[in-house]
Design a protein around this motif. Structure first.
Motif, PDB file in Angstrom:
ATOM      1  N   LYS A  79      41.664  42.813  44.592  1.00  9.80           N
ATOM      2  CA  LYS A  79      41.935  42.917  46.029  1.00  9.80           C
ATOM      3  C   LYS A  79      40.964  43.886  46.699  1.00  9.80           C
ATOM      4  O   LYS A  79      40.477  43.627  47.804  1.00  9.80           O
ATOM      5  CB  LYS A  79      43.385  43.363  46.240  1.00  9.80           C
ATOM      6  N   GLU A  80      40.681  45.008  46.045  1.00 13.32           N
ATOM      7  CA  GLU A  80      39.764  45.979  46.623  1.00 13.32           C
ATOM      8  C   GLU A  80      38.310  45.501  46.524  1.00 13.32           C
ATOM      9  O   GLU A  80      37.512  45.731  47.433  1.00 13.32           O
ATOM     10  CB  GLU A  80      39.901  47.338  45.917  1.00 13.32           C
ATOM     11  N   ILE A  81      38.008  44.827  45.425  1.00 15.93           N
ATOM     12  CA  ILE A  81      36.636  44.340  45.241  1.00 15.93           C
ATOM     13  C   ILE A  81      36.293  43.309  46.317  1.00 15.93           C
ATOM     14  O   ILE A  81      35.204  43.326  46.895  1.00 15.93           O
ATOM     15  CB  ILE A  81      36.467  43.737  43.831  1.00 15.93           C
ATOM     16  N   THR A  82      37.220  42.395  46.591  1.00 19.85           N
ATOM     17  CA  THR A  82      36.938  41.325  47.559  1.00 19.85           C
ATOM     18  C   THR A  82      37.009  41.798  49.003  1.00 19.85           C
ATOM     19  O   THR A  82      36.478  41.141  49.896  1.00 19.85           O
ATOM     20  CB  THR A  82      37.919  40.145  47.367  1.00 19.85           C
ATOM     21  N   THR A  83      37.686  42.913  49.256  1.00 20.09           N
ATOM     22  CA  THR A  83      37.793  43.425  50.638  1.00 20.09           C
ATOM     23  C   THR A  83      36.972  44.691  50.845  1.00 20.09           C
ATOM     24  O   THR A  83      37.050  45.306  51.917  1.00 20.09           O
ATOM     25  CB  THR A  83      39.271  43.706  50.989  1.00 20.09           C
ATOM     26  N   ASP A  84      36.208  45.088  49.810  1.00 15.50           N
ATOM     27  CA  ASP A  84      35.349  46.269  49.895  1.00 15.50           C
ATOM     28  C   ASP A  84      36.153  47.491  50.330  1.00 15.50           C
ATOM     29  O   ASP A  84      35.756  48.244  51.220  1.00 15.50           O
ATOM     30  CB  ASP A  84      34.194  46.018  50.884  1.00 15.50           C
ATOM     31  N   SER A  85      37.320  47.643  49.697  1.00 20.10           N
ATOM     32  CA  SER A  85      38.231  48.711  50.092  1.00 20.10           C
ATOM     33  C   SER A  85      38.578  49.595  48.911  1.00 20.10           C
ATOM     34  O   SER A  85      38.148  49.368  47.780  1.00 20.10           O
ATOM     35  CB  SER A  85      39.507  48.113  50.702  1.00 20.10           C
ATOM     36  N   ILE A  86      39.389  50.592  49.183  1.00 23.38           N
ATOM     37  CA  ILE A  86      39.861  51.513  48.156  1.00 23.38           C
ATOM     38  C   ILE A  86      41.267  51.941  48.536  1.00 23.38           C
ATOM     39  O   ILE A  86      41.598  52.033  49.730  1.00 23.38           O
ATOM     40  CB  ILE A  86      38.914  52.734  48.038  1.00 23.38           C
ATOM     41  N   VAL A  87      42.121  52.191  47.538  1.00 25.81           N
ATOM     42  CA  VAL A  87      43.486  52.631  47.788  1.00 25.81           C
ATOM     43  C   VAL A  87      43.576  54.117  47.505  1.00 25.81           C
ATOM     44  O   VAL A  87      43.218  54.582  46.420  1.00 25.81           O
ATOM     45  CB  VAL A  87      44.500  51.860  46.910  1.00 25.81           C
ATOM     46  N   VAL A  88      44.044  54.882  48.492  1.00 29.85           N
ATOM     47  CA  VAL A  88      44.126  56.337  48.363  1.00 29.85           C
ATOM     48  C   VAL A  88      45.529  56.795  48.728  1.00 29.85           C
ATOM     49  O   VAL A  88      46.322  56.048  49.322  1.00 29.85           O
ATOM     50  CB  VAL A  88      43.102  57.032  49.288  1.00 29.85           C
ATOM     51  N   ASN A  89      45.838  58.039  48.393  1.00 33.09           N
ATOM     52  CA  ASN A  89      47.120  58.619  48.769  1.00 33.09           C
ATOM     53  C   ASN A  89      47.128  58.951  50.260  1.00 33.09           C
ATOM     54  O   ASN A  89      46.096  59.352  50.822  1.00 33.09           O
ATOM     55  CB  ASN A  89      47.395  59.890  47.971  1.00 33.09           C
TER      56      ASN A  89
END
Length: 380
Positions: free
Chosen positions: A354-364
């Motif tokens: 999900k992050e790879i395809t949306t160029d995102s990262i999940v953070v606190n």
């Protein structure tokens, strides 16, 4: 990691820990399962019932099932003992077979009693009912399935092999009022049931499936009834399958498309509860609305593993394995979910597909708030 320097001040933001990502992953699936089951039970399935005439098909199926039992009772190859739950026992194969076995053994124990001859159900079918049947054929079956229990040198009043004397002595106590079998007698009685009688009875069913069995008036046959049952089973199962897929889709749309789409932070309910934020790893801003579709599709693929459980309250856990169109995609979903977890665990920033395809990262959430506070303090 994003760094901003001003007067030697370093502002840092890190991806959330893997353990929180895994917890969020399973929380999303759990919520999806709960909502899917609720939608299935209270909405989709209820709507489908009048449209597909579901209740009528179930009732007709039960009628055909009872007709098969009646066919066996009519030919006296199945018995049941009436009691306060007689109607239930009559159409319960396990109960009926236990009663049939009880009477069959009664004949074997007292095999010269003409009044008990009718309980020799295998003689009834393989000699009297089956075309070209014979006592020799039946004795071969006894030799194949119960050679340890029968004495081939001694015959019953019907010419079939007689039960060995040791078993007659054990079993006869079961038919004497205020008497009971010994512990060994009960063990032998149950072993004879499970190891021989049920296998022999299965031979009756195998022969009926191959050669058919007609009612005495000729109006019904086993093949016709079984064919109608199979047809109705397919229609009933197809309804479960379609309702499950529709419920699954609706649940995913609500949880992973509608909710994130109208949520400024674009996160799911589980992510919000666990205080996780999904942001663009370059701009440090929340992902755009256009990216929600990517998240929705990948979340739905992750959730495929729960698909086979959606109708479980309606059909029971054991029956869901009779619906391969549900559990096979679930197996594929489990494989994809494992791959996704492995990718998340071994990637540098704990990024999944999900992050790879949306160029995102999940953070606190706290980490992101601190980042913005530092930005406002030291300037951009």
């Amino acid at each position: 990691m994003e760094e901003i320097k001003k007067e030697k001040k370093i502002i840092e933001i890190y991806p959330t820990k893997l353990s929180r990502r895994v917890l969020c992953f399973f929380s999303d699936i759990f919520l999806n399962l709960i909502l899917s089951v609720i939608i299935f039970e209270l909405v989709v399935f209820q709507i489908s019932r009048p449209i597909t005439k579901f209740d009528s098909k179930v009732n007709q199926n039960e009628t055909y099932q009872k007709n098969i039992y009646d066919l066996l009772y009519e030919h006296e190859i199945l018995y049941f003992d009436k009691d306060e739950d007689g109607s239930l026992s009559k159409y319960n194969l396990s109960n009926a077979l236990e009663d049939t076995y009880y009477h069959f053994v009664n004949f074997l124990v007292d095999d010269d009693n003409e009044e008990l001859v009718k309980y020799e159900i295998f003689y009834k079918y393989f000699v009297e009912i089956k075309e070209n049947g014979s006592v020799n054929e039946l004795n071969k079956l006894y030799d194949n399935y119960a050679s340890n229990y029968f004495n081939k040198d001694q015959l019953t009043i019907l010419g079939t092999y007689s039960l060995k004397e040791e078993y007659k002595d054990e079993f006869k106590h079961n038919y004497i009022e205020d008497d009971e079998m010994s512990i060994k007698g009960y063990e032998d009685y149950n072993n004879f049931l499970n190891n021989s009688f049920l296998n022999l009875y299965n031979e009756i069913f195998n022969d009926i499936k191959e050669n058919d069995l007609y009612s005495l008036n000729g109006n019904l046959s086993y093949s016709f009834l079984r064919g109608e049952i199979n047809k109705l089973d397919n229609e009933i199962n197809n309804n479960y399958i379609v309702c499950s897929y529709v419920s699954f889709l609706l649940s995913n749309i609500i949880l992973f498309f509608i909710y994130p789409l109208f949520n400024p932070k674009r996160n799911t309910i589980s992510e919000r509860v666990l205080k996780l934020e999904r942001i663009n790893k370059h701009t440090m801003e929340y992902i755009k609305r256009s990216m929600v579709t990517n998240i929705f599709l990948l979340k739905m693929i992750d959730s495929l593993c729960l698909l086979f459980l959606i109708p479980v309250l309606r059909v029971g856990f054991s029956y869901i394995f009779a619906l391969p169109i549900l559990y096979l995609p679930s197996l594929i979903g489990i494989l994809i979910a494992l791959i996704n977890l492995i990718i998340t665990g071994f990637s540098k920033l704990n990024t999944s597909l999900k992050e790879i395809t949306t160029d995102s990262i999940v953070v606190n959430e706290d980490s992101l708030n601190n980042y913005y506070e530092e930005i406002s303090t030291y300037g951009k």
